[in-house]
Design a protein around this motif. Structure first.
Motif, PDB file in Angstrom:
ATOM      1  N   PRO A 266       0.841  -1.210   0.000  1.00  0.00           N
ATOM      2  CA  PRO A 266       0.000   0.000   0.000  1.00  0.00           C
ATOM      3  C   PRO A 266       0.868   1.250   0.000  1.00  0.00           C
ATOM      4  O   PRO A 266       1.838   1.338   0.761  1.00  0.00           O
ATOM      5  N   ASP A 267       0.546   2.218  -0.873  1.00  0.00           N
ATOM      6  CA  ASP A 267       1.314   3.457  -0.907  1.00  0.00           C
ATOM      7  C   ASP A 267       0.732   4.462   0.078  1.00  0.00           C
ATOM      8  O   ASP A 267      -0.233   4.174   0.797  1.00  0.00           O
ATOM      9  N   ALA A 268       1.316   5.653   0.105  1.00  0.00           N
ATOM     10  CA  ALA A 268       0.889   6.673   1.063  1.00  0.00           C
ATOM     11  C   ALA A 268      -0.559   7.086   0.837  1.00  0.00           C
ATOM     12  O   ALA A 268      -1.307   7.332   1.793  1.00  0.00           O
ATOM     13  N   VAL A 269      -0.963   7.176  -0.436  1.00  0.00           N
ATOM     14  CA  VAL A 269      -2.341   7.558  -0.741  1.00  0.00           C
ATOM     15  C   VAL A 269      -3.312   6.507  -0.218  1.00  0.00           C
ATOM     16  O   VAL A 269      -4.344   6.831   0.384  1.00  0.00           O
ATOM     17  N   SER A 270      -2.988   5.224  -0.421  1.00  0.00           N
ATOM     18  CA  SER A 270      -3.854   4.139   0.057  1.00  0.00           C
ATOM     19  C   SER A 270      -3.973   4.157   1.584  1.00  0.00           C
ATOM     20  O   SER A 270      -5.067   4.010   2.137  1.00  0.00           O
ATOM     21  N   LEU A 271      -2.841   4.329   2.262  1.00  0.00           N
ATOM     22  CA  LEU A 271      -2.861   4.347   3.716  1.00  0.00           C
ATOM     23  C   LEU A 271      -3.650   5.534   4.250  1.00  0.00           C
ATOM     24  O   LEU A 271      -4.425   5.404   5.202  1.00  0.00           O
ATOM     25  N   THR A 272      -3.479   6.695   3.613  1.00  0.00           N
ATOM     26  CA  THR A 272      -4.206   7.895   4.059  1.00  0.00           C
ATOM     27  C   THR A 272      -5.704   7.748   3.848  1.00  0.00           C
ATOM     28  O   THR A 272      -6.502   8.013   4.760  1.00  0.00           O
ATOM     29  N   GLY A 273      -6.088   7.323   2.650  1.00  0.00           N
ATOM     30  CA  GLY A 273      -7.511   7.160   2.360  1.00  0.00           C
ATOM     31  C   GLY A 273      -8.166   6.125   3.248  1.00  0.00           C
ATOM     32  O   GLY A 273      -9.269   6.334   3.770  1.00  0.00           O
ATOM     33  N   ALA A 274      -7.471   4.989   3.459  1.00  0.00           N
ATOM     34  CA  ALA A 274      -8.023   3.936   4.313  1.00  0.00           C
ATOM     35  C   ALA A 274      -8.173   4.421   5.750  1.00  0.00           C
ATOM     36  O   ALA A 274      -9.184   4.136   6.410  1.00  0.00           O
ATOM     37  N   ALA A 275      -7.181   5.155   6.246  1.00  0.00           N
ATOM     38  CA  ALA A 275      -7.245   5.660   7.624  1.00  0.00           C
ATOM     39  C   ALA A 275      -8.417   6.613   7.805  1.00  0.00           C
ATOM     40  O   ALA A 275      -9.127   6.580   8.827  1.00  0.00           O
ATOM     41  N   ILE A 276      -8.659   7.472   6.805  1.00  0.00           N
ATOM     42  CA  ILE A 276      -9.766   8.435   6.898  1.00  0.00           C
ATOM     43  C   ILE A 276     -11.113   7.716   6.847  1.00  0.00           C
ATOM     44  O   ILE A 276     -12.036   8.037   7.613  1.00  0.00           O
ATOM     45  N   ILE A 277     -11.228   6.725   5.967  1.00  0.00           N
ATOM     46  CA  ILE A 277     -12.475   5.956   5.898  1.00  0.00           C
ATOM     47  C   ILE A 277     -12.734   5.237   7.219  1.00  0.00           C
ATOM     48  O   ILE A 277     -13.861   5.244   7.744  1.00  0.00           O
ATOM     49  N   LEU A 278     -11.705   4.616   7.779  1.00  0.00           N
ATOM     50  CA  LEU A 278     -11.868   3.914   9.046  1.00  0.00           C
ATOM     51  C   LEU A 278     -12.257   4.871  10.166  1.00  0.00           C
ATOM     52  O   LEU A 278     -13.090   4.539  11.016  1.00  0.00           O
ATOM     53  N   ALA A 279     -11.665   6.070  10.161  1.00  0.00           N
ATOM     54  CA  ALA A 279     -12.012   7.058  11.188  1.00  0.00           C
ATOM     55  C   ALA A 279     -13.487   7.428  11.102  1.00  0.00           C
ATOM     56  O   ALA A 279     -14.197   7.483  12.116  1.00  0.00           O
ATOM     57  N   GLY A 280     -13.962   7.670   9.885  1.00  0.00           N
ATOM     58  CA  GLY A 280     -15.378   8.011   9.717  1.00  0.00           C
ATOM     59  C   GLY A 280     -16.294   6.859  10.069  1.00  0.00           C
ATOM     60  O   GLY A 280     -17.311   7.042  10.747  1.00  0.00           O
ATOM     61  N   ALA A 281     -15.940   5.632   9.621  1.00  0.00           N
ATOM     62  CA  ALA A 281     -16.780   4.470   9.881  1.00  0.00           C
ATOM     63  C   ALA A 281     -16.824   4.132  11.366  1.00  0.00           C
ATOM     64  O   ALA A 281     -17.883   3.787  11.913  1.00  0.00           O
ATOM     65  N   LEU A 282     -15.685   4.234  12.050  1.00  0.00           N
ATOM     66  CA  LEU A 282     -15.656   3.947  13.481  1.00  0.00           C
ATOM     67  C   LEU A 282     -16.426   5.003  14.279  1.00  0.00           C
ATOM     68  O   LEU A 282     -17.102   4.678  15.260  1.00  0.00           O
ATOM     69  N   THR A 283     -16.330   6.251  13.845  1.00  0.00           N
ATOM     70  CA  THR A 283     -17.118   7.303  14.497  1.00  0.00           C
ATOM     71  C   THR A 283     -18.604   7.036  14.335  1.00  0.00           C
ATOM     72  O   THR A 283     -19.396   7.203  15.270  1.00  0.00           O
ATOM     73  N   LEU A 284     -18.983   6.602  13.134  1.00  0.00           N
ATOM     74  CA  LEU A 284     -20.388   6.277  12.879  1.00  0.00           C
ATOM     75  C   LEU A 284     -20.838   5.109  13.750  1.00  0.00           C
ATOM     76  O   LEU A 284     -21.930   5.137  14.328  1.00  0.00           O
ATOM     77  N   ALA A 285     -19.988   4.064  13.873  1.00  0.00           N
ATOM     78  CA  ALA A 285     -20.339   2.915  14.707  1.00  0.00           C
ATOM     79  C   ALA A 285     -20.483   3.331  16.165  1.00  0.00           C
ATOM     80  O   ALA A 285     -21.400   2.884  16.866  1.00  0.00           O
TER      81      ALA A 285
END
Length: 294
Positions: A266-285
């Protein structure tokens, strides 16, 4: 209605964690079939057909052995859930054949966000500022993974985004179906209906698989059946807000499997995008859990 399982958070977390490993393993096999690593590339329709064929065989054998008490299914809800579930898994299998598994998995984690948005008109739910904020954050992460402003834009990522949308719709039907029937009955009906839908869809593009491809298709079905069994039993033993974070371990397994099998880092873009999605999804949960307690 059926008798609820006794609450056991530790067992629930273990079951959900195991389900994520099984799902990532099935996705890896789907990528191998779709990229031609095991012979001529198979279309996503055929991979999803194998998933439902062998998963149904596993669930049917369990039902034949244990002979659980089955009730009358709610056919309309099952049809809706299975139709969107089949579409979601087919789009996901198509996506991983063209983009890294970590990217596709991360984008697919948007499904609870789309479920929240769809619940507004379909279930009449109200969405407060915390939920809207979490949704915006997660969607921003997906936009980063799509790479729209760079030369590395991945059109196939739109397939994963489509998978997230239709799986969000599937969650609406799961919400309506929850508490009505036993988990084993839900799995049996879901995989039987999915097999019928997948058989019709695959007929125009059917290719005779090689022995190694048959083995991979059987592996996908077995792994997905195990994942479903773990998931429904885990969800039955703890609050959804508690088990939700453990489901995101799929991203970790997908990254490790892709690295081991295809040497995809995974490159930097993949890691950044995945981290942001997880942050939003975990906040929603987290917010969903607070809302249920309130």
């Amino acid at each position: 209605m059926f008798e609820a399982k006794p609450q056991n958070p530790a067992l629930a977390a273990t079951l959900i964690f195991a389900a994520t490993a099984f799902i990532a393993g099935a996705t890896l096999l789907a990528k191998a079939l779709g990229t031609g690593a095991l012979g001529p590339a198979l279309p996503a329709f055929q991979v999803s057909h194998g998933r439902f064929l062998f998963a149904f065989a596993v669930i049917l054998s369990i039902v034949a052995t244990t002979r659980p008490r089955l009730g009358r299914p709610h056919w309309g809800l099952h049809l809706g859930r299975t139709s969107f579930g089949w579409a979601g898994v087919t789009l996901m299998f198509a996506a991983v054949a063209h983009i890294p598994m970590a990217d596709a998995t991360a984008i697919a984690f948007l499904n609870p966000v789309f479920a929240m948005l769809l619940a507004i008109p379909l279930l009449g739910e109200r969405v407060g500022p915390w939920r809207w904020g979490a949704a915006v954050v997660a969607l921003l992460g997906a936009l980063i993974l799509l790479r729209p402003a760079t030369g590395s834009f991945q059109p196939a990522a739109l397939l994963a985004l489509g998978a997230a949308v239709v799986m969000g719709m599937e969650l609406i039907f799961i919400k309506k179906l929850s508490g009505r029937e036993r988990p084993i009955q839900i799995l049996l009906v879901n995989n039987a209906m999915g097999l019928v839908i997948a058989s019709v869809a695959v007929s125009p593009v059917w290719q005779t698989p090689l022995p190694a491809q048959w083995a991979a298709l059987a592996g996908i079905g077995l792994l997905m059946a195990c994942a479903q069994i773990c998931f429904v039993n885990g969800m039955a033993r703890a609050d959804a807000s508690f088990v939700a974070p453990f489901s995101y371990a799929t991203l970790v397994f997908a990254t490790l499997y892709d690295l081991a099998a295809f040497q995809v880092w995974p490159d930097a873009v993949s890691l950044t995008g995945a981290a942001i999605i997880l942050a939003g999804a975990l906040t929603l949960a987290w917010r969903e859990g607070r809302a249920r307690k309130t």
